[in-house]
Write a protein that holds these residues in place. Structure first.
Motif, short mmCIF file in Angstrom:
data_model
loop_
_atom_site.label_atom_id
_atom_site.label_comp_id
_atom_site.label_asym_id
_atom_site.label_seq_id
_atom_site.Cartn_x
_atom_site.Cartn_y
_atom_site.Cartn_z
N ARG A 156 0.82 -1.20 0.00
CA ARG A 156 0.00 0.00 0.00
C ARG A 156 0.87 1.26 0.00
NH1 ARG A 156 -2.48 -0.55 6.17
NH2 ARG A 156 -0.63 0.17 7.32
N GLN A 157 0.32 2.32 -0.56
CA GLN A 157 0.99 3.61 -0.58
C GLN A 157 0.62 4.45 0.63
OE1 GLN A 157 3.35 4.29 -3.08
NE2 GLN A 157 2.91 2.11 -3.40
N THR A 158 -0.60 4.26 1.13
CA THR A 158 -1.07 4.96 2.32
C THR A 158 -1.85 3.99 3.19
OG1 THR A 158 -3.11 5.66 1.22
CG2 THR A 158 -1.23 7.17 1.11
N GLN A 167 -6.39 0.37 4.05
CA GLN A 167 -5.90 -0.41 2.91
C GLN A 167 -5.09 -1.58 3.46
OE1 GLN A 167 -6.12 0.95 -0.65
NE2 GLN A 167 -5.95 -1.25 -0.97
N ASP A 206 5.47 -0.03 4.02
CA ASP A 206 4.85 0.11 5.34
C ASP A 206 4.74 -1.24 6.05
OD1 ASP A 206 3.36 0.79 7.54
OD2 ASP A 206 1.59 1.46 6.42
#
Length: 251
Positions: A156-158, A167, A206
Protein backbone atom coordinates in the motif's frame (compact mmCIF):
# COMPACT_ATOMS: atom_id res chain seq x y z
CA UNK A 1 8.53 -30.71 -3.19
CA UNK A 2 11.97 -29.52 -2.11
CA UNK A 3 12.21 -25.75 -1.69
CA UNK A 4 15.35 -23.86 -0.66
CA UNK A 5 14.05 -21.70 2.17
CA UNK A 6 17.53 -20.55 3.22
CA UNK A 7 17.15 -16.97 1.86
CA UNK A 8 13.87 -16.47 3.72
CA UNK A 9 15.24 -18.04 6.89
CA UNK A 10 18.24 -15.70 6.75
CA UNK A 11 16.02 -12.65 6.28
CA UNK A 12 13.78 -13.65 9.18
CA UNK A 13 16.89 -14.13 11.33
CA UNK A 14 17.83 -10.53 10.51
CA UNK A 15 14.37 -9.40 11.63
CA UNK A 16 14.93 -11.14 14.96
CA UNK A 17 18.37 -9.58 15.33
CA UNK A 18 16.90 -6.11 14.77
CA UNK A 19 14.00 -6.72 17.16
CA UNK A 20 11.39 -6.34 14.42
CA UNK A 21 7.97 -7.97 14.14
CA UNK A 22 6.21 -8.90 10.89
CA UNK A 23 2.41 -8.79 10.80
CA UNK A 24 1.02 -11.39 8.38
CA UNK A 25 -2.37 -12.44 7.09
CA UNK A 26 -3.94 -14.84 4.60
CA UNK A 27 -6.70 -14.15 2.07
CA UNK A 28 -8.35 -16.73 -0.17
CA UNK A 29 -10.76 -15.69 -2.94
CA UNK A 30 -13.87 -16.88 -4.77
CA UNK A 31 -15.69 -19.04 -2.21
CA UNK A 32 -19.30 -19.87 -3.03
CA UNK A 33 -20.12 -23.31 -1.66
CA UNK A 34 -18.61 -26.25 0.24
CA UNK A 35 -16.17 -28.19 -1.94
CA UNK A 36 -13.36 -30.67 -1.52
CA UNK A 37 -10.96 -27.80 -2.21
CA UNK A 38 -12.49 -25.80 0.64
CA UNK A 39 -12.04 -28.83 2.89
CA UNK A 40 -8.38 -28.90 1.90
CA UNK A 41 -8.09 -25.19 2.68
CA UNK A 42 -9.69 -25.76 6.07
CA UNK A 43 -7.28 -28.56 6.90
CA UNK A 44 -4.28 -26.50 5.82
CA UNK A 45 -5.34 -23.48 7.86
CA UNK A 46 -5.83 -25.62 10.94
CA UNK A 47 -2.52 -27.43 10.40
CA UNK A 48 -0.42 -24.25 10.09
CA UNK A 49 -2.39 -22.25 12.63
CA UNK A 50 -3.13 -19.27 10.35
CA UNK A 51 -6.72 -18.01 9.92
CA UNK A 52 -8.03 -17.43 6.40
CA UNK A 53 -9.93 -14.34 5.34
CA UNK A 54 -12.33 -16.08 2.97
CA UNK A 55 -13.46 -13.74 0.21
CA UNK A 56 -17.01 -14.90 -0.55
CA UNK A 57 -18.93 -13.93 -3.71
CA UNK A 58 -22.24 -12.67 -2.23
CA UNK A 59 -24.58 -13.19 -5.18
CA UNK A 60 -23.82 -16.90 -5.47
CA UNK A 61 -22.93 -17.80 -1.88
CA UNK A 62 -24.99 -20.72 -0.61
CA UNK A 63 -26.66 -21.52 2.68
CA UNK A 64 -24.59 -24.70 2.69
CA UNK A 65 -21.39 -22.65 2.80
CA UNK A 66 -22.67 -20.65 5.75
CA UNK A 67 -23.76 -23.80 7.55
CA UNK A 68 -20.44 -25.60 7.15
CA UNK A 69 -17.80 -22.88 7.48
CA UNK A 70 -15.02 -23.69 9.92
CA UNK A 71 -13.86 -21.44 12.76
CA UNK A 72 -10.57 -20.79 10.98
CA UNK A 73 -12.35 -18.62 8.39
CA UNK A 74 -13.12 -14.91 8.52
CA UNK A 75 -15.74 -14.20 5.81
CA UNK A 76 -15.12 -11.00 3.82
CA UNK A 77 -17.01 -9.54 0.85
CA UNK A 78 -15.72 -10.38 -2.64
CA UNK A 79 -17.53 -7.89 -4.84
CA UNK A 80 -21.09 -8.83 -5.71
CA UNK A 81 -21.25 -11.29 -8.63
CA UNK A 82 -17.59 -11.46 -9.77
CA UNK A 83 -18.66 -10.28 -13.24
CA UNK A 84 -16.55 -7.84 -15.24
CA UNK A 85 -18.14 -4.60 -16.46
CA UNK A 86 -15.23 -3.39 -18.57
CA UNK A 87 -15.35 -3.15 -22.38
CA UNK A 88 -13.41 -5.48 -24.67
CA UNK A 89 -9.68 -4.93 -24.45
CA UNK A 90 -9.78 -3.52 -20.93
CA UNK A 91 -8.62 -5.60 -17.97
CA UNK A 92 -11.44 -7.30 -16.07
CA UNK A 93 -12.98 -5.37 -13.20
CA UNK A 94 -16.35 -5.48 -11.47
CA UNK A 95 -15.71 -2.19 -9.66
CA UNK A 96 -13.50 -0.46 -12.20
CA UNK A 97 -13.71 2.49 -14.58
CA UNK A 98 -16.63 2.78 -16.93
CA UNK A 99 -19.22 1.88 -14.32
CA UNK A 100 -21.20 4.49 -12.35
CA UNK A 101 -19.85 4.68 -8.81
CA UNK A 102 -23.35 4.86 -7.35
CA UNK A 103 -24.41 1.61 -8.99
CA UNK A 104 -21.21 -0.12 -7.95
CA UNK A 105 -21.55 1.06 -4.35
CA UNK A 106 -25.12 -0.23 -4.24
CA UNK A 107 -23.75 -3.66 -5.19
CA UNK A 108 -21.04 -3.36 -2.53
CA UNK A 109 -23.62 -2.46 0.10
CA UNK A 110 -25.88 -5.33 -0.91
CA UNK A 111 -22.89 -7.68 -0.79
CA UNK A 112 -22.26 -6.87 2.86
CA UNK A 113 -25.95 -7.25 3.71
CA UNK A 114 -26.07 -10.60 1.93
CA UNK A 115 -23.04 -12.02 3.75
CA UNK A 116 -24.30 -10.79 7.11
CA UNK A 117 -27.54 -12.64 6.44
CA UNK A 118 -25.50 -15.81 5.90
CA UNK A 119 -22.67 -15.49 8.44
CA UNK A 120 -23.94 -12.97 10.96
CA UNK A 121 -21.34 -11.28 13.14
CA UNK A 122 -18.56 -13.46 11.73
CA UNK A 123 -18.39 -11.23 8.64
CA UNK A 124 -15.55 -8.70 8.68
CA UNK A 125 -16.45 -5.45 6.86
CA UNK A 126 -13.58 -5.72 4.40
CA UNK A 127 -14.25 -5.23 0.69
CA UNK A 128 -12.24 -7.34 -1.77
CA UNK A 129 -12.89 -6.19 -5.35
CA UNK A 130 -12.65 -9.00 -7.92
CA UNK A 131 -9.42 -8.94 -9.89
CA UNK A 132 -8.07 -6.57 -7.19
CA UNK A 133 -9.27 -3.55 -9.17
CA UNK A 134 -11.38 -0.66 -7.89
CA UNK A 135 -11.59 3.03 -8.73
CA UNK A 136 -10.87 5.79 -6.19
CA UNK A 137 -14.44 7.08 -6.61
CA UNK A 138 -15.84 3.75 -5.45
CA UNK A 139 -13.31 3.43 -2.62
CA UNK A 140 -14.40 6.87 -1.38
CA UNK A 141 -17.92 5.54 -0.80
CA UNK A 142 -17.06 2.28 0.93
CA UNK A 143 -17.32 3.63 4.48
CA UNK A 144 -20.87 4.80 3.85
CA UNK A 145 -21.61 1.34 2.42
CA UNK A 146 -20.55 -0.20 5.75
CA UNK A 147 -16.90 -1.11 5.21
CA UNK A 148 -13.80 -0.21 7.19
CA UNK A 149 -11.19 -1.83 4.92
CA UNK A 150 -10.44 -2.60 1.28
CA UNK A 151 -7.99 -5.21 0.05
CA UNK A 152 -6.27 -5.36 -3.34
CA UNK A 153 -2.69 -6.32 -4.28
CA UNK A 154 0.86 -4.91 -3.87
CA UNK A 155 2.30 -2.82 -0.99
CA UNK A 156 0.00 0.00 0.00
CA UNK A 157 0.99 3.61 -0.58
CA UNK A 158 -1.07 4.96 2.32
CA UNK A 159 -2.59 3.37 5.41
CA UNK A 160 -6.03 4.72 4.55
CA UNK A 161 -7.55 4.18 1.12
CA UNK A 162 -10.25 6.71 2.04
CA UNK A 163 -11.61 8.29 5.20
CA UNK A 164 -12.41 5.43 7.58
CA UNK A 165 -11.25 2.74 5.14
CA UNK A 166 -7.95 0.97 5.79
CA UNK A 167 -5.90 -0.41 2.91
CA UNK A 168 -4.87 -3.98 3.76
CA UNK A 169 -3.45 -5.63 0.66
CA UNK A 170 -2.02 -8.97 -0.35
CA UNK A 171 1.53 -9.29 -1.68
CA UNK A 172 2.41 -12.88 -2.56
CA UNK A 173 0.36 -14.96 -5.02
CA UNK A 174 1.73 -18.44 -5.84
CA UNK A 175 -0.31 -18.89 -9.05
CA UNK A 176 1.16 -18.17 -12.50
CA UNK A 177 -2.01 -16.59 -13.87
CA UNK A 178 -0.54 -15.37 -17.14
CA UNK A 179 0.85 -18.75 -18.07
CA UNK A 180 0.11 -22.34 -17.13
CA UNK A 181 -1.87 -21.30 -14.03
CA UNK A 182 0.15 -23.66 -11.90
CA UNK A 183 2.76 -22.75 -9.32
CA UNK A 184 5.13 -19.87 -9.96
CA UNK A 185 8.69 -21.21 -9.66
CA UNK A 186 9.34 -21.72 -5.97
CA UNK A 187 12.71 -19.96 -6.17
CA UNK A 188 10.99 -16.89 -7.64
CA UNK A 189 8.38 -16.85 -4.88
CA UNK A 190 11.01 -17.15 -2.16
CA UNK A 191 13.00 -14.32 -3.74
CA UNK A 192 9.85 -12.19 -3.96
CA UNK A 193 9.09 -12.77 -0.29
CA UNK A 194 12.63 -11.86 0.74
CA UNK A 195 12.52 -8.64 -1.29
CA UNK A 196 9.21 -7.68 0.29
CA UNK A 197 10.68 -8.19 3.76
CA UNK A 198 13.86 -6.33 2.92
CA UNK A 199 11.85 -3.35 1.67
CA UNK A 200 9.88 -3.29 4.90
CA UNK A 201 13.00 -3.56 7.02
CA UNK A 202 14.56 -0.68 5.10
CA UNK A 203 11.47 1.48 5.55
CA UNK A 204 10.70 1.55 1.83
CA UNK A 205 7.25 0.06 2.40
CA UNK A 206 4.85 0.11 5.34
CA UNK A 207 5.45 -2.68 7.85
CA UNK A 208 2.27 -1.72 9.68
CA UNK A 209 0.40 -3.28 6.77
CA UNK A 210 0.13 -7.05 7.30
CA UNK A 211 2.06 -9.03 4.70
CA UNK A 212 -0.66 -10.82 2.74
CA UNK A 213 -0.55 -14.31 1.23
CA UNK A 214 -3.19 -14.69 -1.49
CA UNK A 215 -4.65 -18.04 -2.58
CA UNK A 216 -7.54 -19.29 -4.73
CA UNK A 217 -8.47 -22.71 -3.35
CA UNK A 218 -10.75 -23.70 -6.24
CA UNK A 219 -7.89 -23.76 -8.79
CA UNK A 220 -4.99 -25.13 -6.73
CA UNK A 221 -3.00 -28.11 -7.90
CA UNK A 222 -0.89 -30.29 -5.61
CA UNK A 223 2.21 -28.10 -6.00
CA UNK A 224 0.36 -24.92 -5.01
CA UNK A 225 -1.06 -26.62 -1.93
CA UNK A 226 2.33 -27.97 -0.92
CA UNK A 227 4.18 -24.70 -1.49
CA UNK A 228 1.52 -22.87 0.52
CA UNK A 229 1.92 -25.32 3.38
CA UNK A 230 5.68 -24.93 3.46
CA UNK A 231 5.60 -21.16 3.03
CA UNK A 232 3.14 -20.60 5.85
CA UNK A 233 5.12 -22.83 8.19
CA UNK A 234 8.38 -21.10 7.28
CA UNK A 235 7.07 -17.55 7.63
CA UNK A 236 5.51 -18.40 10.99
CA UNK A 237 8.96 -19.41 12.27
CA UNK A 238 9.89 -15.75 12.09
CA UNK A 239 9.04 -12.97 14.52
CA UNK A 240 5.48 -12.66 13.22
CA UNK A 241 2.12 -11.49 14.47
CA UNK A 242 -0.98 -13.04 12.92
CA UNK A 243 -3.48 -10.46 11.72
CA UNK A 244 -7.20 -11.15 11.82
CA UNK A 245 -9.57 -8.43 10.63
CA UNK A 246 -12.52 -8.32 12.99
CA UNK A 247 -14.04 -5.01 12.01
CA UNK A 248 -13.43 -3.49 15.44
CA UNK A 249 -11.03 -0.83 14.29
CA UNK A 250 -8.50 0.27 11.74
CA UNK A 251 -5.15 -1.52 11.85
Amino acid sequence: MIVDWTPLQAELAQWRAEGLELPIWWRDDDAIAPTEALDTLTALSEAVGVPVHLAVIPKDATDELAGNIAECFVPVVHGWAHVSHTPDGVKNAEFGAGRPAGTALQDASEGLVRLKSLFGDRVAPMFVPPWNRITPEIVAGLAEAGYDAVSTYNPRQTALAALGVAQINTHIDPIYWRGHRGLVEAETLVSQAVTLLQDRRAGLTDNQEPLGYLTHHLVHDADIWEFSRQFLLEICEGPVRLYRHDGKGIS
